[in-house]
Design a protein around this motif. Structure first.
Motif, mmCIF file in Angstrom:
data_model
loop_
_atom_site.group_PDB
_atom_site.id
_atom_site.type_symbol
_atom_site.label_atom_id
_atom_site.label_comp_id
_atom_site.label_asym_id
_atom_site.label_seq_id
_atom_site.Cartn_x
_atom_site.Cartn_y
_atom_site.Cartn_z
ATOM 1 N N ILE A 183 32.977 22.094 -7.623
ATOM 2 C CA ILE A 183 33.213 23.551 -8.111
ATOM 3 C C ILE A 183 33.306 23.602 -9.567
ATOM 4 N N HIS A 184 32.677 24.657 -10.283
ATOM 5 C CA HIS A 184 32.538 24.602 -11.612
ATOM 6 C C HIS A 184 33.039 26.388 -11.773
ATOM 7 N N GLU A 185 34.438 26.519 -12.065
ATOM 8 C CA GLU A 185 34.724 27.693 -12.426
ATOM 9 C C GLU A 185 34.336 28.618 -13.614
ATOM 10 N N PHE B 197 23.725 18.736 -9.707
ATOM 11 C CA PHE B 197 24.275 19.426 -8.353
ATOM 12 C C PHE B 197 25.892 20.117 -8.824
ATOM 13 N N GLY B 198 25.829 21.317 -8.183
ATOM 14 C CA GLY B 198 27.324 21.851 -8.500
ATOM 15 C C GLY B 198 27.531 23.396 -7.905
ATOM 16 N N ILE B 199 28.404 23.855 -7.789
ATOM 17 C CA ILE B 199 28.599 25.295 -7.353
ATOM 18 C C ILE B 199 29.340 25.924 -8.144
ATOM 19 N N GLY C 199 17.779 20.929 -11.158
ATOM 20 C CA GLY C 199 18.875 20.640 -10.198
ATOM 21 C C GLY C 199 19.039 21.401 -8.949
ATOM 22 N N LYS C 200 20.191 21.446 -8.405
ATOM 23 C CA LYS C 200 20.485 22.538 -7.520
ATOM 24 C C LYS C 200 21.987 23.164 -7.542
ATOM 25 N N VAL C 201 22.090 24.390 -7.726
ATOM 26 C CA VAL C 201 23.053 25.093 -8.160
ATOM 27 C C VAL C 201 23.513 26.273 -6.925
ATOM 28 N N GLY C 202 24.696 26.071 -6.451
ATOM 29 C CA GLY C 202 25.250 27.317 -5.486
ATOM 30 C C GLY C 202 25.902 28.313 -6.342
ATOM 31 N N PHE C 203 26.403 29.357 -5.672
ATOM 32 C CA PHE C 203 27.081 30.314 -6.764
ATOM 33 C C PHE C 203 28.092 31.333 -5.325
ATOM 34 N N ILE C 204 29.301 31.142 -5.628
ATOM 35 C CA ILE C 204 30.256 32.048 -4.979
ATOM 36 C C ILE C 204 30.997 32.844 -5.717
ATOM 37 N N GLY C 205 30.811 34.034 -5.723
ATOM 38 C CA GLY C 205 31.618 34.860 -6.674
ATOM 39 C C GLY C 205 32.147 36.076 -5.912
ATOM 40 N N ALA C 206 32.947 37.042 -6.740
ATOM 41 C CA ALA C 206 33.503 38.403 -6.115
ATOM 42 C C ALA C 206 33.034 39.315 -6.991
ATOM 43 N N ALA C 207 33.026 40.614 -6.607
ATOM 44 C CA ALA C 207 32.798 41.668 -7.314
ATOM 45 C C ALA C 207 33.342 43.052 -6.433
#
Length: 445
Positions: A79-81, A114-116, A164-172
């Motif tokens: 996880i990378h904030e 890789f990271g999210i 690479g591969k990057v996921g994304f989880i956010g809020a709005a």
């Protein structure tokens, strides 16, 4: 009903921890449904699995639990904030020898292969000026697809690249729906999660906030530990198995409806009349994302029926909320309701309802029937009703999923989707068979 776990783990232990997680979250935040936290954790694990990256945004008003829930995965592996994003923040053009001691060269250099990305306030990014927003959305499109390059300097300059591969989880907040045209122009990559609430639930949350004490901090820490435990119960597979045909058909129908329902027309700035109807988004990318989320839910311990129910809710949430309400109102309607009847689900906003309905007509989901110069009625097209019935009706049998010898699977039985769990009861009839019978009578009449 038991689900299956293809990743060589203890299904019983996973299920036990999921039940503990549900009870603790429901007790701590005074909610009846744990769809929100389960989906956040499932999205995290779906990104860990081999396949399409998951880019998901939790959409809701202030104080709706978005940030508190995303905090559950903060600090987990990969996880990378971030709080703000620019092109330079993604991939810096500063030469290595000129960087500060703590400089990383940009977020993508820090992530590596890789990271999210965890972004608890995506609304701030959406509030950027149009040029900056378009640049970020264009960068996101490339990053989602696994490659990103920036060329800086004069006379050809120098190209900085990442893959690479990057996921994304956010809020709005729901301001994201006002940016639908921008996201569509650059190619939609996000799925949406919209937690639902009601007045009574909001009242209980307000009462709980007044009673907050030191025990809440202990409860949050316990919940974080349960979250971390849920993410430790699987072994990374080399590949994912094929879905049963019935589940594949279900996800394909969902993807077809949602991609058309979230496609946008181009309107005149003043008159708001439709000037152009771009081609609808194709469903291939969304169907792959829904497949990954189905496996993500199974990985945290959801049963087959729970996983499919949650994927269905998630897919429906991925269209603008007003369009979701209108489509489901049309689905439950007997006959062809007038504009004013449909506008009830939007708080009586008839002009807003007409604009959304016109877009749905443009993309083949709704039919307009003019009564006179001032009145119109509306109905679902046969194609839209057929696919909505397919995703809201139960799946009664499933084929076995083929696994390799070292991937064990429990037996599977029927999947049932509960209508009330997909949307508030007033928007979906209690009986699907009754609704189908009404629609057949309406078409016959």
């Amino acid at each position: 009903m038991k689900g299956f776990h293809p990743w060589n783990v203890s299904e019983e232990a996973t299920r036990t921890h999921l039940e503990l997680f549900r009870k603790r979250y429901a007790s701590l935040y005074q909610v009846k449904d744990t769809f929100l936290p389960e989906t956040v954790v499932a999205a995290y694990l779906a990104n860990m699995l081999p396949g399409e990256p998951i880019w998901m945004i939790v959409v809701g008003p202030a104080s709706s639990g978005k940030t508190a829930t995303l905090d559950l995965i903060r600090g987990l592996d990969s996880i990378h904030e971030v709080s703000a994003l620019t092109e330079a923040a993604l991939l810096s053009g500063t030469p290595t020898k000129e960087r500060g001691a703590e400089a990383t060269g940009g977020l993508l250099c820090q992530i590596g292969s890789f990271g999210i990305i965890l972004c608890k306030d995506f609304t701030t990014i959406l509030s950027s000026n149009r040029d900056s927003l378009l640049a970020i959305v264009a960068a996101f499109r490339e990053i989602h697809d696994g490659h990103y390059s920036r060329t800086l300097g004069v006379e050809g300059g120098r190209t900085f690249s990442w893959s690479g591969k990057v996921g994304f989880i956010g809020a709005a907040t729901e301001v994201i729906d006002s940016k639908q045209d921008t996201r569509q122009q650059m190619g939609e990559r996000f799925i949406m999660l919209r937690p639902e609430s009601d007045i009574e639930n909001s009242y209980q949350i307000a009462k709980r906030a007044l009673r907050s004490n030191a025990s809440d901090a202990e409860g949050i820490e316990e919940l974080k530990k349960l979250t971390e435990t849920l993410t430790r119960f699987f072994k990374m597979p080399d590949s994912l198995p094929d879905l049963p045909q019935e589940v594949a058909d279900h996800l394909a129908s969902l993807a077809l409806i949602i991609t058309r329902a979230r496609s946008t027309t181009e309107r005149h700035n003043i008159s708001r009349e439709i000037e152009n109807v771009p081609q609808a988004e194709e469903p291939a990318r969304l169907s792959k994302q829904l497949r990954m989320m189905f496996f993500g839910y199974l990985t945290i311990g959801c049963t087959d029926e729970e996983a499919l129910e949650r994927v269905t809710k998630l897919a429906l949430d991925s269209m603008p909320l007003s369009r979701k309400r209108l489509l489901l109102k049309l689905y439950e309607s007997n006959g062809t309701p007038l504009t004013r009847d449909l506008a009830e689900v939007l708080g009586g906003a008839s002009k807003t309802a007409i604009r959304h309905l016109e877009d749905l007509v443009a993309y083949g989901l709704v039919r307009r029937i003019d009564i006179d110069s001032n009145r119109a009625s509306w109905s679902l097209t046969d194609m839209a009703r057929e696919h909505l019935e397919a995703v809201l009706a139960p799946i009664t049998s499933l084929e076995a999923i083929p696994f390799s010898d070292d991937q064990q699977m429990e037996s599977r039985t029927a999947i049932q989707i509960t209508p009330s769990s997909i949307n508030p009861p007033k928007l979906i009839p209690e009986s699907r068979s009754e609704c189908r019978e009404k629609s057949r009578r309406a078409r016959a009449g």
